[in-house]
Design a protein around this motif. Structure first.
Motif, PDB file in Angstrom:
ATOM      1  N   LYS A   9       0.718  -1.386   0.041  1.00  9.55           N
ATOM      2  CA  LYS A   9       0.154   0.078   0.078  1.00  9.55           C
ATOM      3  C   LYS A   9       1.189   1.128   0.028  1.00  9.55           C
ATOM      4  N   THR A  10       0.861   2.217  -1.112  1.00  9.40           N
ATOM      5  CA  THR A  10       1.568   3.537  -1.525  1.00  9.40           C
ATOM      6  C   THR A  10       0.894   4.895  -1.419  1.00  9.40           C
ATOM      7  N   ILE A  11       2.067   5.995  -0.477  1.00 10.58           N
ATOM      8  CA  ILE A  11       0.903   6.773  -0.422  1.00 10.58           C
ATOM      9  C   ILE A  11       1.336   7.722  -0.992  1.00 10.58           C
ATOM     10  N   TYR A  12       1.441   8.156  -2.695  1.00 11.13           N
ATOM     11  CA  TYR A  12       1.986   9.360  -3.718  1.00 11.13           C
ATOM     12  C   TYR A  12       1.847  10.536  -2.885  1.00 11.13           C
ATOM     13  N   ASP A  13       3.058  11.429  -2.582  1.00 13.25           N
ATOM     14  CA  ASP A  13       2.830  13.107  -1.951  1.00 13.25           C
ATOM     15  C   ASP A  13       3.253  13.101  -3.276  1.00 13.25           C
ATOM     16  N   HIS A  14       2.595  14.185  -4.434  1.00 15.25           N
ATOM     17  CA  HIS A  14       3.092  14.775  -5.322  1.00 15.25           C
ATOM     18  C   HIS A  14       3.608  15.960  -5.181  1.00 15.25           C
ATOM     19  N   ALA A  15       3.358  16.539  -3.611  1.00 14.38           N
ATOM     20  CA  ALA A  15       3.187  18.169  -3.369  1.00 14.38           C
ATOM     21  C   ALA A  15       4.390  18.504  -5.028  1.00 14.38           C
ATOM     22  N   TYR A  16       5.429  18.303  -5.184  1.00 19.60           N
ATOM     23  CA  TYR A  16       6.264  18.690  -6.309  1.00 19.60           C
ATOM     24  C   TYR A  16       6.223  18.454  -7.193  1.00 19.60           C
TER      25      TYR A  16
END
Lengths: 464, 464
Positions: free
Chosen positions: A260-267
């Motif tokens: 299970k993965t959370i992709y933090d694409h803030a940038y």
């Protein structure tokens, strides 16, 4: 009546008529601004006039280009005072403190402030006193449908995320969405909590949130690499944070554990990285902060594939806060309307040029140093700009190369540069993060201090 | 030139001059509104004009008094559509659905919407695109000092809370402050978590938040009374929620257990209850929602005596969300400036009159019933209004008196009234909460349905 009298009567009359016409035009299309698309509106203002005048009066306060006055700023002599950028002071922010340290800590995206000043008319917002008093919108949700549709439009223009057939969740910045996502993905069986992990170097919040909440459903377990070497069983319950581009080093990253993965694409926007193609992950998080620069607005969104995860995230946010401020959502909507103007070219070109310029100048300083290095960047094809470009990450990830420089932040601090230590990213303190997205003043001072530091290394003095 | 010609020239000239003067006045002090205090501002608008015209155009959309159009509403034919109150529909909200149920669930404080329409000029807000992009204010905090000072001013005017020498924490509505407070007061030793309690009937959030967060630091333990009878040791670690006036029944309440206590004062304002004097508790929570009616804005504050508790709450909010939206804080500031006008008399007199009227009419309906009863209210001396007055709580706490009417919500629902069941407040389902703070339309329909229900009981039909 003699001829002259008749004449002057006539002239006065014509002048008077002319003034009438001019005043009428002024009233009906507004004085002195580009207003090509407002002529269709009814012109005379009633209830909004006073607030508009107040806002314009505050905006007109000059702070020497080294600060701003705000509507909610401290008031002196009946009007808000200038709030100066770091190292500047005085009533009009004109005084530079000579020995002031360059503060490159934090992630304040003030580099975009000039863009919004350029777009003043399009980005201004007028909120009536009775705007959205209810907890809910007309469709009984706590999320603005209009805003959601503009976010989808933006992703489709930029080409950085698949949104078709996906759910959307609004949060208070990306911050709240990180915990909402962990909650939604975590074990419901408290005897075996989910293990929260990320790959070093990683954003400090992935650790500080689970530590603070101390939930029975999930536990912070640290680095993916050490986890892999200590845990042979592949079927353990993990939740992995992947930041891509990475904070602090700007690298495009993938899941290491494959669970299970959370992709933090803030940038993940064209001003920081070439857009290779749309992200198609199960759970992706974005934030206004690093897109338009409005960190203070606290608005983020998640794009979620699984309905159950989506519902759990919505439930989390509704129980934690009864939803996201309607004022925040209204502001985000206004800003995104500007962001998608000219198919995003206006915002992203401005932002990219700014970052590119900063990187070029930064790179040339570090090129002269053997004591300090920064991350390597490589050109990639950006589908948004349709061009091969170098990335221009939000942060420089500085390494102190000399063996004795074990605490890089300390070394930089001696050179009057404040960064964020590697340890804040669970990394070695031989590294320090320097922000490149603050105000132009901040960046200029940073560059000056870096230049001084590097010239010391090459010049007379090697003792520091 | 003959005399008539001369004459008409003269008159035209005078008219023309008069028009000049009128237009100039219009331009310089704004057309057609009270603007006694704006003359000092420079008059002509530049960047804010377009947004002001847009907002006024949306506000001018008429929805028959049974709905509103919003800036961020769904758009049809280029302009936002009317959003109708419950039971109304049609493009201009003019169609009433005949058999529509009165929805008295929820806590939407729409009863104050007309007040803000009256105060349109004073409560309008203009936000420039570059407003507060940073995470922080100039003083390096995430809370507006100006806003804090207005909140203190308000409490001192109303006399409902001691703020001198106390700390303040802003939160996302009172909702987030409830969990921030529990976190701050809870045990740091996870082998003996703090016990979270409240006295029945109590607001459902006190249960749903700790259950959701499932923290090792605290556990939801239910009702204070059953707790007292099961736990003889008085030195156990408890955190007690006290809502005063209480939600759902409006009672002024005190701590039962005498340990660590969170005072939820959401309804402690002169329109709901006589103000007997300032609350002087260690931890008090307030919210904009039930004060000005802006539930959608999501803004609340806590007043905290202990420095350590204050710091823990700030830390909780900063880690959870990186602070409260600056847009939300700006809006709250604007609204509170209006709230304290005329020493609060304007807002509170309006709100009190509205609630008083609703209670008078409600009481006369229930006076005719033996099947349904509501909570008793007693006159008390209100120091704010300097008068002895009856409370006018936000909710009616209805009891179904007949033995067979075990599920009061079901009975009301058969009479086309939607309330919130007693069980949502950990109480018996013989009780139901009805909201009295929704829109006038909602209240009128509620009263009509209640009248119908009560007349059934006294009239022909006793079989329902």
């Amino acid at each position: 009546m003699n001829k002259i009298k008749k004449y002057s009567y006539g002239i006065c009359f014509l002048i008077s008529i002319a003034i009438n016409i001019l005043l009428s035009i002024h009233l009906y299309v507004g004085g002195g601004e580009k207003n090509h698309d407002i002529i269709s509106y009814k012109p005379s203002l009633t209830w909004s006039l006073k607030a508009a005048q107040e806002a314009e009066a505050v905006a007109a306060i000059t702070c020497s280009g080294h600060g701003l006055a705000f509507l909610d700023g401290l008031v002196s002599d009946g009007r808000p005072v200038c709030e100066c950028y770091s190292c500047y002071s005085g009533p009009d922010c004109s005084q530079l403190s000579p020995g002031c340290a360059a503060n490159a800590d934090g992630g304040d995206p003030i580099f975009l402030e000039p863009f919004w000043m350029e777009k003043a008319a399009d980005s201004a917002l007028v909120v009536p006193g009775w705007h959205r008093m209810s907890y809910k919108y007309a469709d009984d949700t706590m999320m603005s449908t209009e805003l959601e549709s503009y976010i989808r439009k933006l992703h489709s223009i930029v080409g950085n995320a698949i949104t078709e057939g996906r759910y959307m969740v609004f949060g208070i910045g990306s911050s709240q969405l990180l915990s909402a996502a962990v909650y939604a993905l975590s074990s419901e069986n408290s005897s075996s909590p989910s293990n929260v992990l990320a790959s070093i170097p990683f954003y400090g919040m992935y650790k500080s949130q689970p530590m603070l909440f101390n939930s029975e459903n999930f536990k912070y377990e640290g680095d993916t690499k050490s986890w892999q070497s200590n845990n042979s069983t592949s079927n353990m319950d993990v939740i992995e944070f992947v930041t891509s581009p990475n904070n602090p080093d700007g690298e495009l990253k993938q899941s290491v554990l494959g669970g299970k993965t959370i992709y933090d694409h803030a940038y993940f926007w064209p001003h920081f990285t070439p857009i290779l193609g749309p992200s198609d992950q199960d759970l992706m998080i974005f934030t206004l902060s690093k897109l338009t620069g409005h960190a203070g607005t606290r608005f983020g969104w998640a794009i979620v594939k699984d309905k159950d995860v989506y519902e759990k995230m919505i439930n989390y946010i509704n129980i934690a806060d009864l939803g996201i401020s309607k004022d925040t959502q209204l502001r985000a909507l206004k800003l995104l309307k500007v962001a998608i103007e000219e198919d995003g070219k206006s915002l992203f070109q401005f932002a990219y040029n700014k970052m590119r310029d900063r990187w070029d100048r930064l790179t040339s300083v570090f090129a002269k140093s053997t004591r300090f290095s920064i991350q390597k960047i490589h050109p990639l094809h950006c589908k948004f700009f349709n061009e091969t470009r170098l990335p221009s990450p939000a942060y420089a990830w500085v390494k102190c190369e000399r063996e004795e420089d074990e605490d890089c932040s300390e070394v930089l601090e001696a050179g009057k540069i404040i960064g964020r230590s590697g340890s804040a990213f669970s990394a070695n303190n031989r590294y320090t993060r320097l922000s490149l997205i603050k105000s132009q003043d901040d960046f200029e001072l940073l560059l000056q201090r870096l230049t001084e530091l590097v010239s010391l290394e090459n010049g007379i003095m090697e003792t520091m």
